[in-house]
Design an enzyme around this catalytic site. Sequence first.
Site, PDB file in Angstrom:
ATOM      1  N   SER A 253      45.535   6.587 -24.880  1.00 28.80           N
ATOM      2  CA  SER A 253      44.624   6.417 -23.988  1.00 28.80           C
ATOM      3  C   SER A 253      43.155   7.198 -24.845  1.00 28.80           C
ATOM      4  O   SER A 253      43.028   8.354 -24.577  1.00 28.80           O
ATOM      5  CB  SER A 253      44.644   6.194 -22.737  1.00 28.80           C
ATOM      6  N   LYS A 254      42.193   5.724 -24.469  1.00 31.53           N
ATOM      7  CA  LYS A 254      41.295   6.305 -25.308  1.00 31.53           C
ATOM      8  C   LYS A 254      40.326   7.821 -24.529  1.00 31.53           C
ATOM      9  O   LYS A 254      40.015   8.436 -25.572  1.00 31.53           O
ATOM     10  CB  LYS A 254      39.925   5.260 -24.519  1.00 31.53           C
ATOM     11  N   ARG A 255      40.791   8.211 -23.401  1.00 34.02           N
ATOM     12  CA  ARG A 255      40.332   9.265 -22.898  1.00 34.02           C
ATOM     13  C   ARG A 255      41.087  10.349 -23.781  1.00 34.02           C
ATOM     14  O   ARG A 255      40.390  11.279 -23.307  1.00 34.02           O
ATOM     15  CB  ARG A 255      40.371   9.419 -21.114  1.00 34.02           C
TER      16      ARG A 255
END
Length: 482
Positions: A253-255
Amino acid sequence: MMKVRTRYAPSPTGFMHVGNLRTALYEYLIAKSQGGSFVLRIEDTDRERLVEGAVDVIYNTLKIAGLKHDEGPDIGGDYGPYVQSERKDMYLPYAMKLIEEGKAYRCFCSKERLEKIQNENVGGGYDRHCRDLPQEEIDRLLAEGVPYVIRQKMPTEGSTTFVDAVFGEITVDNSELQDQILIKTDGYPTYNFANVIDDHTMGITHVVRGCEYLSSAPKYNLLYEAFGWEVPTYVHLPLIMGKNEDGSVSKLSKRHGATGFEDLLKEGYLPEAIINYIALLGWCPADNQEIFSLKELEQVFSADRISKSPSVFDYDKLTWFNGEYIRRMSLEEFTEHCMPYYKEFFGDKEMPWEKLSAILHQRVTKFTQIPEMVDFFKEIPEYDVSMFVNKKSKTNMENAPVMLKAVYDKLSSLESWTQEAIHDALISLATELGVKNGTVMWPARISVAGKTVTPGGAVEILDILGREESLKRMEAGLAKFE
Ligand code: GLU
């Protein structure tokens, strides 16, 4: 043998996640490795999920990635239309056929009733109230114009088994399956129904998709069976994970970093490197080769080497691939790729771009590193005089200014300011003074770069800066010792 036909069937719901791109790539490679066709179908049945501009993102990505489709909304083909919303009238007749054969039924249950049983029967799903309504009752409700959906009659006993090319044989108890809705009250198909009808009517032989669809596969299977159609080969792909700071992994995911194709491009990755890396996320070749052009992948790819274990998206590895692709470029090509970054950083300032590229070519692994690597060419940073001291080069506060002054004198009388002339002058100076080359080079480099780590050495930097700027910077360096 039947001609292989694969399809990439994105829903235009936003950006292109690397997982979607991998699906597209594998669809493309399964088709191309077997002389088949790669079809693009836009699945816009779920109107609420549509995002403006998302279709353009799909076209753009396929184009930049080099995944050329053989049929699709923009280029047509024999199996069109290739956009689900343009096919919307094709689905109802198929559902009607299942009703006639007793394999589907009209469900007149109101929203209120469905909500009520949902509450009473948590998790149990629809109670099949309309599954066996008497014909007179059906006729009456139809005559009254009561809205209805069409549901498939799922088997209530036994089990359904399907085979996935990656995950193997999977069996589910039919008692777990709901009488799935095929056609909604507005007469349009549900997503799952449209997907199956489309794949069949488009002659698709291989369905490649993320493993989040694995649990729906039995439902798809039972639809093919109800129609008596041949089930395509299912190829469900493993999850893509990201590395967390504590060493564990979780769904990418984006993190974890950029997860969209466009974002990766913006971060300075080359499309070829991204594609090469993504190809290996879940698939491995028979030998240890790592660098593959798309053309090579088209030759060697085979679905039986796709792994079902989750793969981890490793940004360092992607950066390594990127570096490899950069180094395989000619200097000219590399300069061309650097140009937008140069222009952005240097503005109107003219520089000997190719010379600049020459010192960067072996060092850059991501184009976004460029500004930071070349910043001192634009303006020399504030630096401390202590930087002139370097053990390895045998420079200290006493000899550094002496060396720098000698370099300054030597270079100011240089006839032509070329890399060769500068090099020869500095080397002969070291010989004359009876010191290591480094003892001359280090102070020279610090004075013109103001940094201890630079792409290129003193000679290259002096050459790129030119006589005037170099001498000016050396004077300023000398002044620091006063
Ligand atoms: N439209 C689906 C998606 O974008 C694809 C499902 C499939 O490939 O069957 O996830």
